[in-house]
Scaffold this motif. Structure first.
Motif, PDB file in Angstrom:
ATOM      1  N   UNK A 151       0.847  -1.199   0.000  1.00 46.54           N
ATOM      2  CA  UNK A 151       0.000   0.000   0.000  1.00 46.54           C
ATOM      3  C   UNK A 151       0.880   1.247   0.000  1.00 46.54           C
ATOM      4  N   UNK A 152       0.645   2.129  -0.958  1.00 46.01           N
ATOM      5  CA  UNK A 152       1.431   3.354  -1.080  1.00 46.01           C
ATOM      6  C   UNK A 152       0.794   4.423  -0.204  1.00 46.01           C
ATOM      7  N   UNK A 153       1.473   4.765   0.874  1.00 44.48           N
ATOM      8  CA  UNK A 153       0.984   5.739   1.846  1.00 44.48           C
ATOM      9  C   UNK A 153       2.021   6.839   2.028  1.00 44.48           C
ATOM     10  N   UNK A 154       1.647   7.963   2.635  1.00 46.87           N
ATOM     11  CA  UNK A 154       2.637   9.017   2.901  1.00 46.87           C
ATOM     12  C   UNK A 154       3.818   8.515   3.723  1.00 46.87           C
ATOM     13  N   UNK A 155       3.569   7.585   4.645  1.00 46.74           N
ATOM     14  CA  UNK A 155       4.662   7.046   5.465  1.00 46.74           C
ATOM     15  C   UNK A 155       5.638   6.255   4.612  1.00 46.74           C
ATOM     16  N   UNK A 182     -15.020  -1.908  -2.867  1.00 49.05           N
ATOM     17  CA  UNK A 182     -13.890  -2.829  -2.905  1.00 49.05           C
ATOM     18  C   UNK A 182     -13.520  -3.214  -4.323  1.00 49.05           C
ATOM     19  N   UNK A 183     -12.390  -3.879  -4.455  1.00 53.23           N
ATOM     20  CA  UNK A 183     -11.896  -4.317  -5.754  1.00 53.23           C
ATOM     21  C   UNK A 183     -11.026  -3.272  -6.414  1.00 53.23           C
ATOM     22  N   UNK A 184     -10.291  -3.731  -7.417  1.00 56.32           N
ATOM     23  CA  UNK A 184      -9.399  -2.831  -8.155  1.00 56.32           C
ATOM     24  C   UNK A 184     -10.183  -2.065  -9.205  1.00 56.32           C
ATOM     25  N   UNK A 185      -9.792  -0.829  -9.406  1.00 53.57           N
ATOM     26  CA  UNK A 185     -10.443   0.016 -10.408  1.00 53.57           C
ATOM     27  C   UNK A 185      -9.807  -0.243 -11.770  1.00 53.57           C
ATOM     28  N   UNK A 186     -10.628  -0.411 -12.799  1.00 53.01           N
ATOM     29  CA  UNK A 186     -10.139  -0.569 -14.172  1.00 53.01           C
ATOM     30  C   UNK A 186     -10.175   0.782 -14.868  1.00 53.01           C
ATOM     31  N   UNK A 210       2.551  -0.830  -6.721  1.00 56.27           N
ATOM     32  CA  UNK A 210       1.960  -0.524  -5.410  1.00 56.27           C
ATOM     33  C   UNK A 210       0.445  -0.445  -5.581  1.00 56.27           C
ATOM     34  N   UNK A 211      -0.248  -0.270  -4.471  1.00 62.67           N
ATOM     35  CA  UNK A 211      -1.702  -0.101  -4.482  1.00 62.67           C
ATOM     36  C   UNK A 211      -2.051   1.194  -3.759  1.00 62.67           C
ATOM     37  N   UNK A 212      -2.915   1.997  -4.367  1.00 66.71           N
ATOM     38  CA  UNK A 212      -3.396   3.234  -3.742  1.00 66.71           C
ATOM     39  C   UNK A 212      -4.869   3.045  -3.411  1.00 66.71           C
ATOM     40  N   UNK A 213      -5.186   3.083  -2.128  1.00 65.72           N
ATOM     41  CA  UNK A 213      -6.531   2.768  -1.641  1.00 65.72           C
ATOM     42  C   UNK A 213      -7.327   4.045  -1.405  1.00 65.72           C
ATOM     43  N   UNK A 214      -8.608   4.012  -1.794  1.00 66.06           N
ATOM     44  CA  UNK A 214      -9.520   5.082  -1.409  1.00 66.06           C
ATOM     45  C   UNK A 214     -10.799   4.446  -0.865  1.00 66.06           C
ATOM     46  N   UNK A 215     -11.832   5.258  -0.634  1.00 72.63           N
ATOM     47  CA  UNK A 215     -13.021   4.738   0.039  1.00 72.63           C
ATOM     48  C   UNK A 215     -13.848   3.813  -0.840  1.00 72.63           C
ATOM     49  N   UNK A 216     -13.588   3.778  -2.175  1.00 72.11           N
ATOM     50  CA  UNK A 216     -14.366   2.919  -3.062  1.00 72.11           C
ATOM     51  C   UNK A 216     -13.638   1.639  -3.467  1.00 72.11           C
ATOM     52  N   UNK A 217     -12.333   1.626  -3.344  1.00 71.06           N
ATOM     53  CA  UNK A 217     -11.554   0.472  -3.778  1.00 71.06           C
ATOM     54  C   UNK A 217     -10.082   0.837  -3.842  1.00 71.06           C
TER      55      UNK A 217
END
Length: 380
Positions: free
Chosen positions: A227-231, A297-301, A251-258
């Motif tokens: 997960x790509x975070x500021x930290x 949830x799930x990855x965005x296309x 990496x993966x960038x997470x938001x409230x929808x997926x």
């Protein structure tokens, strides 16, 4: 029965993960065209597709830590689109109309929506038969596929075999540009899931070793950074201080929808999400039904977004994992005249199959077709 057996051999050999074997897929149009009935054409199509995608049941079992049954069901379900399209467009009437129908089927399987699971597309072999011909090579391959459905198929076979032999004798594997290096990892399913400081320091050490060997751009596989975070960004920028190396990693960038499956570019000077995957793996990652049911949830296309990205003074065509197995992402990127291809993947779940080898072979074929440098990085 012989047509079905030969179709299975064409799919199995062509999609074995060996680059020179890809043109075996060119036998499929002839076997499809000369089927005696629509039912046999469907059986021929099923044999080719199932043989080409034979690693799917084991891969699904590995991914979900289950037995083979879910994978077998998904394997058969995935073949339905291929079989239905080719069976519907089959005709017993010989001539140019048959060839046009095959090209229509090939076009449908190359583009969404059918192209979302358009694996094992014979046009992928264009780069093996016609290296560095670019779009002319793709057109020549399409013409060859069309001719294979006519009574002139023996002539087409002889001509294509000649190009195949010449290519095999002169083949060179695409290489990275100067200063670029891809790092293959063998960290299994822990890559991207182990978010500890120790894991990040381990990856940093690998990047710094390559920098010490003269690398300017180091590419790590899909999901390498988790997960790509500021930290995480602060850690990598801090640790890269004092070096001139730039990292390109999954990496993966997470938001409230997926989440977005991305390639991140990071150096001591800054970091950014460089590329968002256009087509994540259906079912395991891309789950559009969640939105239809009001779930998250799930990855965005991102489908047709960002076919190329500008980085280090180059126009890069990125291909993440599943995008290497289908046709349209590579062709969409090629339309924008890239100067190189970057192909990454996280194939821990493919253990016991040739899926990663097929991904690498496809990436090499596209790079050779358009005469482009290629950088790859895979985790197994």
């Amino acid at each position: 029965m012989w047509l079905v057996v030969l179709a299975g051999l064409a799919g199995g050999i062509g999609w074995s993960g060996h680059v020179p074997a890809l043109p075996a897929a060119f036998a499929f149009p002839a076997l499809w065209a000369f089927s005696a009935s629509r039912l046999i054409a469907a059986a021929v199509s099923a044999a080719y597709f199932l043989a080409a995608s034979r690693g799917l049941p084991q891969g699904v079992a590995n991914f979900y830590a289950s037995d083979l049954w879910p994978g077998l069901l998904l394997w058969v379900a995935a073949s339905l689109a291929f079989v239905v399209v080719h069976a519907a467009l089959w005709t017993k009437r010989p001539g140019k109309g048959r060839g046009a129908r095959y090209l229509a089927a090939a076009a449908l399987m190359g583009m969404p929506p059918f192209g979302l699971i358009g694996w094992a597309h014979p046009l992928t072999a264009a780069g093996v038969l016609f290296p560095e011909w670019g779009w002319w090579g793709l057109a020549a391959a399409a013409a060859g596929l069309l001719t294979m459905t006519t009574r002139w198929w023996p002539v087409a076979t002889s001509v294509l075999a000649g190009f195949w032999l010449w290519s095999a004798a002169t083949w060179t594997t695409p290489s990275p540009p100067a200063g670029w290096v891809g790092v293959d990892l063998g960290l299994g399913q822990s890559l991207g899931r182990d978010a500890t400081l120790e894991r990040h320091l381990e990856l940093l050490a690998a990047v710094k070793r390559k920098a010490g060997e003269g690398a300017r751009i180091v590419v790590l596989p899909e999901s390498a950074l988790g997960f790509w975070t500021p930290t995480v960004e602060r850690l990598w920028r801090s640790e890269l201080r004092g070096t001139r190396v730039t990292l390109l990693a999954g990496a993966a960038i997470v938001d409230h929808d997926g989440y977005d499956n991305v390639l991140v570019a990071a150096s001591a000077e800054g970091a950014r999400a460089l590329y968002r995957e256009r087509m994540p793996v259906p079912v395991s990652m891309w789950q559009p039904w969640r939105g239809w049911l009001g779930e998250r949830g799930g990855a965005r296309a991102d489908f047709f977004a960002n076919p190329i990205v500008d980085f280090d003074g180059r126009r890069i065509a990125p291909l993440i994992c599943y995008e290497q197995l289908i046709l349209w992402p590579a062709l969409q990127s090629a339309l924008h005249v890239p100067s190189m291809i970057v192909a990454v993947g996280n194939g821990w779940w493919t253990k016991g199959t040739s899926i990663v080898d097929i991904q690498k072979a496809s990436a090499q074929a596209w790079a050779r077709l358009f005469g482009l440098p290629l950088v790859t990085a895979f985790n197994t």
